[in-house]
Scaffold this active site. Sequence first.
Site: not given
Length: 546
Positions: A205, A211, A266-267, A352, A383, A511
């Site tokens: 965005k 990254e 974004g999410r 977030e 498990h 960041k």
Amino acid sequence: MTPCTKLTDLPAFGELRALAAALQSTAIEDLLRDQHERATSYCREAAGLHLDFSKQLLDAAALAALIALAEQARLPARARALLAGDEVNNTEARPALHSLLRAPAAPPGLEHAFAAVSDTRARMRDWAERLNQGRHSGYAGQAITDVVNIGIGGSDLGPRLVSGALKAFHDNIACHYVANVDPADLQDTLLELDPATTLFIVCSKSFRTEETLSNALAARDWMLNAGAAPADLDKHFLAITTNLEAAAEFGISRDNCLPMWDWVGGRYSVWSAVGLSCAIAIGWEHFEAFLGGAAAMDAHFATAPVADNLPMLMSLLEVWNCNLLGAGNHVVLPYDQGLARLPDFLQQLTMESNGKRVAADGTALDYDTGPVLWGSAGTMGQHSFHQLLHQGTRPCPADFILPLTTHTGMARQHRRLVANCLAQSRALLVGRSEEAARTSLLARGLDEAEAARLAPHLVMPGNRPHSVISFEAVTPHSLGALIALYEHRTFCSGQLWGINPFDQWGVELGKEISSSILARMDDDAPRPGLDAATERLLQAWRRAQR
Ligand code: F6P
């Protein structure tokens, strides 16, 4: 939108406190036995999803008080305001219009934004069809066979979840996902791929995320080193972004850029061009069905009364468990391998959004907000961490997610998966008494003394509150509805807690510090400003490079 009242100032909250205290010593199993209709009356349906909350620790009085709480918090009006494009994100002065991205037609007043959405959908469709029909070639003239989405957070988790969950609907192109700045993520992915037949979607965005940009630069080098000319890069790179200038600087032409808008978080963005890799993976018609499932949930959210409204009820249960019964976490257990990534996706969506310590007006809160969300696909968790669910000291409210059929054609094996899901839900409900543990030990041939010694270790208190969300099958439609359900639940909980669920200032600090540390890494001399422990680790890294 008018500011929210704090949760604890809502009139029903005091009553809920008293009801919760009284219920602490109640067995859910007794409620199920005594309230004859409970197994059906504590269930709701919407958009093909069935919510069963009969195994939550609440009774009719608590449910009525929770519904009153929602009315007092004006949840129905707030839901309508969200969907109508009101400025619900008050710290960034924006609406949160993810519902517009899946709307079948323009809602009143949003015609302009909807026109941009429709135009982008047409471009997504064109790319999805062109690629799947082998009509887009790379620098060597061969058709593209693989698409790599490079993005992180909301520019990765949603598309990755949807592509992974809908493998049964995949078209011709294989989609891959690279997110981590660890070069191993990109390297491992590229090992299997041929540059001549690979296309990258740089999905960011902001087009500023460290990254994503460093992975995109490495991917560009990989392409150029393989023999592509700089002029060929347009055959191999698309960008999804609001930042067209930065994408152009990277070398991606405007024709290859699909827009994002600042009114989509974004999410919440998988429905936009951020979902292009999914549209390519499952083909355009299936992607439209995915949007349709979410739109059906939006319509339900906008119109259903609180007592029948799935997102509102799930949010009330979240607040009930978190703020009244003292749970600090929430576990999500999808009994479907394709939905294995759902907990990862929901972690960003919920934490977030609702990991906030101040109210929307900036005043500090004196109650808990978003619980820690975690989980994994059943039966694997059985498990490992289910031990803590059954016998740990902290309550872990759970959502079981249960598709009733499998796309694999292996119905006999799927029966085992369903049996395990039902068994875990029942075990959390009934647990095992000391007497039952002792009897089973005696039946195994242990003597009285040994059975008495071991029995306490086999006791499970049960009475662990949870819901079950079931549906016919994992399809584009049901997955769209499921994701939209959790989106709206997240919004409603944010409103009940009185916070802004649409900003994320907490992730920005990391960041900033990471870029300032990166800037020091080439320089041997310690510089003021870093704490001693971080400086020591930096020195250790420098030594390891020699
Ligand atoms: O680091 C958090 C975050 O800002 C998320 O909110 C977002 O989804 C992600 O980074 C990626 O951001 P972008 O799409 O701008 O690269």
